[in-house]
Motif scaffolding. Sequence first.
Motif, mmCIF file in Angstrom:
data_model
loop_
_atom_site.group_PDB
_atom_site.id
_atom_site.type_symbol
_atom_site.label_atom_id
_atom_site.label_comp_id
_atom_site.label_asym_id
_atom_site.label_seq_id
_atom_site.Cartn_x
_atom_site.Cartn_y
_atom_site.Cartn_z
ATOM 1 N N GLY A 160 0.814 -1.208 0.000
ATOM 2 C CA GLY A 160 0.000 0.000 0.000
ATOM 3 C C GLY A 160 0.848 1.259 0.000
ATOM 4 O O GLY A 160 0.498 2.256 -0.649
ATOM 5 N N ALA A 161 1.971 1.214 0.723
ATOM 6 C CA ALA A 161 2.862 2.379 0.777
ATOM 7 C C ALA A 161 3.451 2.697 -0.595
ATOM 8 O O ALA A 161 3.566 3.871 -0.982
ATOM 9 N N TRP A 162 3.820 1.666 -1.339
ATOM 10 C CA TRP A 162 4.396 1.918 -2.660
ATOM 11 C C TRP A 162 3.353 2.489 -3.622
ATOM 12 O O TRP A 162 3.650 3.399 -4.403
ATOM 13 N N VAL A 163 2.136 1.948 -3.581
ATOM 14 C CA VAL A 163 1.071 2.495 -4.436
ATOM 15 C C VAL A 163 0.789 3.949 -4.070
ATOM 16 O O VAL A 163 0.719 4.829 -4.935
ATOM 17 N N PHE A 164 0.642 4.192 -2.775
ATOM 18 C CA PHE A 164 0.331 5.543 -2.312
ATOM 19 C C PHE A 164 1.454 6.516 -2.656
ATOM 20 O O PHE A 164 1.208 7.614 -3.174
ATOM 21 N N PHE A 165 2.705 6.126 -2.403
ATOM 22 C CA PHE A 165 3.796 7.076 -2.604
ATOM 23 C C PHE A 165 4.034 7.341 -4.090
ATOM 24 O O PHE A 165 4.426 8.450 -4.470
ATOM 25 N N THR A 166 3.802 6.348 -4.926
ATOM 26 C CA THR A 166 3.924 6.578 -6.377
ATOM 27 C C THR A 166 2.921 7.632 -6.832
ATOM 28 O O THR A 166 3.267 8.563 -7.574
ATOM 29 N N ALA A 167 1.674 7.482 -6.382
ATOM 30 C CA ALA A 167 0.656 8.486 -6.719
ATOM 31 C C ALA A 167 1.000 9.833 -6.088
ATOM 32 O O ALA A 167 0.763 10.893 -6.695
ATOM 33 N N PHE A 168 1.548 9.805 -4.889
ATOM 34 C CA PHE A 168 1.917 11.038 -4.193
ATOM 35 C C PHE A 168 3.008 11.799 -4.951
ATOM 36 O O PHE A 168 2.936 13.021 -5.119
ATOM 37 N N VAL A 169 4.019 11.063 -5.442
ATOM 38 C CA VAL A 169 5.098 11.701 -6.203
ATOM 39 C C VAL A 169 4.551 12.302 -7.491
ATOM 40 O O VAL A 169 4.894 13.445 -7.863
ATOM 41 N N ALA A 170 3.699 11.551 -8.195
ATOM 42 C CA ALA A 170 3.114 12.079 -9.438
ATOM 43 C C ALA A 170 2.310 13.342 -9.160
ATOM 44 O O ALA A 170 2.403 14.336 -9.899
ATOM 45 N N HIS A 171 1.532 13.329 -8.083
ATOM 46 C CA HIS A 171 0.720 14.494 -7.733
ATOM 47 C C HIS A 171 1.609 15.669 -7.336
ATOM 48 O O HIS A 171 1.333 16.818 -7.712
ATOM 49 N N ALA A 172 2.686 15.383 -6.596
ATOM 50 C CA ALA A 172 3.590 16.447 -6.153
ATOM 51 C C ALA A 172 4.289 17.108 -7.338
ATOM 52 O O ALA A 172 4.461 18.335 -7.381
ATOM 53 N N VAL A 173 4.689 16.303 -8.319
ATOM 54 C CA VAL A 173 5.349 16.852 -9.507
ATOM 55 C C VAL A 173 4.409 17.796 -10.249
ATOM 56 O O VAL A 173 4.811 18.857 -10.738
#
Length: 414
Positions: A160-173
């Motif tokens: 779950g952390a990897w899915v969440f953080f991948t989306a988080f990085v995309a959103h942050a960019v």
Amino acid sequence: MARSPFAPSFWRSPLRGPWLTSVLGVVLLGGITLLFVTGLLSYAAYNPGLSPVNDKTPDKGILGFYLFSWPTDPHWLYRLNQGVHVTLGITLIPVLLAKLWSVVPKLFTLPPARSLAHALERLSLLLLVGGALFEFVTGVLNVQLDYVFPGSFYPLHFYGAWVFFTAFVAHAVLKTPLALRNLRRLRERPEPREERTGSVSPDPVEPTVSRRGALWFVGGGSLLLFVTTAGQNFDGVLRRTALLAPHGGAEPGAGPGGFQINKTAAYAGIDPAETGEEAWRLVVTGRDGRTVRLARADLLHLPLHSSALPIACVEGWSTSDQWWRGVRLRDLAALVGYEDDPPDLFVESLQRHGAFRRAALRANQVADPRSLLALFVNGEDLTPDHGHPARIIVPAAPGVLNTKWVARLTFGDL
């Protein structure tokens, strides 16, 4: 007044807007990044690449690219890492909820996708919101010892952390440049005028609090959670302030053995008859199958050493340094043929059930002179709940690797 959340006029709060969302987003940008890093380090501390019994995510594949042999110095490393991870996660809950509240109108914007790029952004937003709620909910449940997951906490939280953080990085960019522009306006106008976006109400009600007042409210909630949680990382008066943590409040008992535990001997299914002086024997196996059986009296005739080490668990609680006394693990390795370079160690407990009734330790952990098969703590025999007749204690290791009620030690490359 609109009755459907898909109508922009349904959302009437005057507080929503790019500036408030940006402030909360920048706080989460730093906080969640630190959460992710400390979470990865927590997983590495289990040495999952050493043995299948330590690895709770055997199908991780490339996601384990960063794993390394967990060190034993400084001895408080895991205590610090997990204390930061859990305390920060709980402290960020009001910020996360406020951020989700500030952008909730965008989740109901129609049409769902105006272009391929917009569709990808909406998908990342769905993964971001869902992943955030999943990670924070499972994390809080684990801290509260409420194991109500549809499976093991470890793989659920890890993947779950990897899915969440991948989306988080995309959103942050995508959003960080805009957030920084909105924050720069703070220096230009105390109450910036909001341009029309999906989060700004076209028909706002009269405000009852300013945006700064709302931020103070969110900050106050975070401070309250911090004060009522962080104390579980300390002893004495500070632990009593951890009102929201299972390991807060008074210590479980008095005397030298009156410090925190996760599982009692009764819970682990330990029969007092099998830990008595007459019945209990430690089986130690090493080079070429060489095996010795040692009673507790035999261990007491070996050279005894002391180490001041804490107990620190994945749920975020820890103790201060306790004084442990027992036989060095490397000395036990020498008894079964490893006089020079002690190898890895496989530890088995009398414990009847539980994920960590067996555990593996790396050679660097075995070789550390502070790593003990402990027989005493703080000047007295181990209590049953602290692992009598013998337990493992290793510097900087997660609490579950400090196996209690040890029955067998097997030295050799794993």
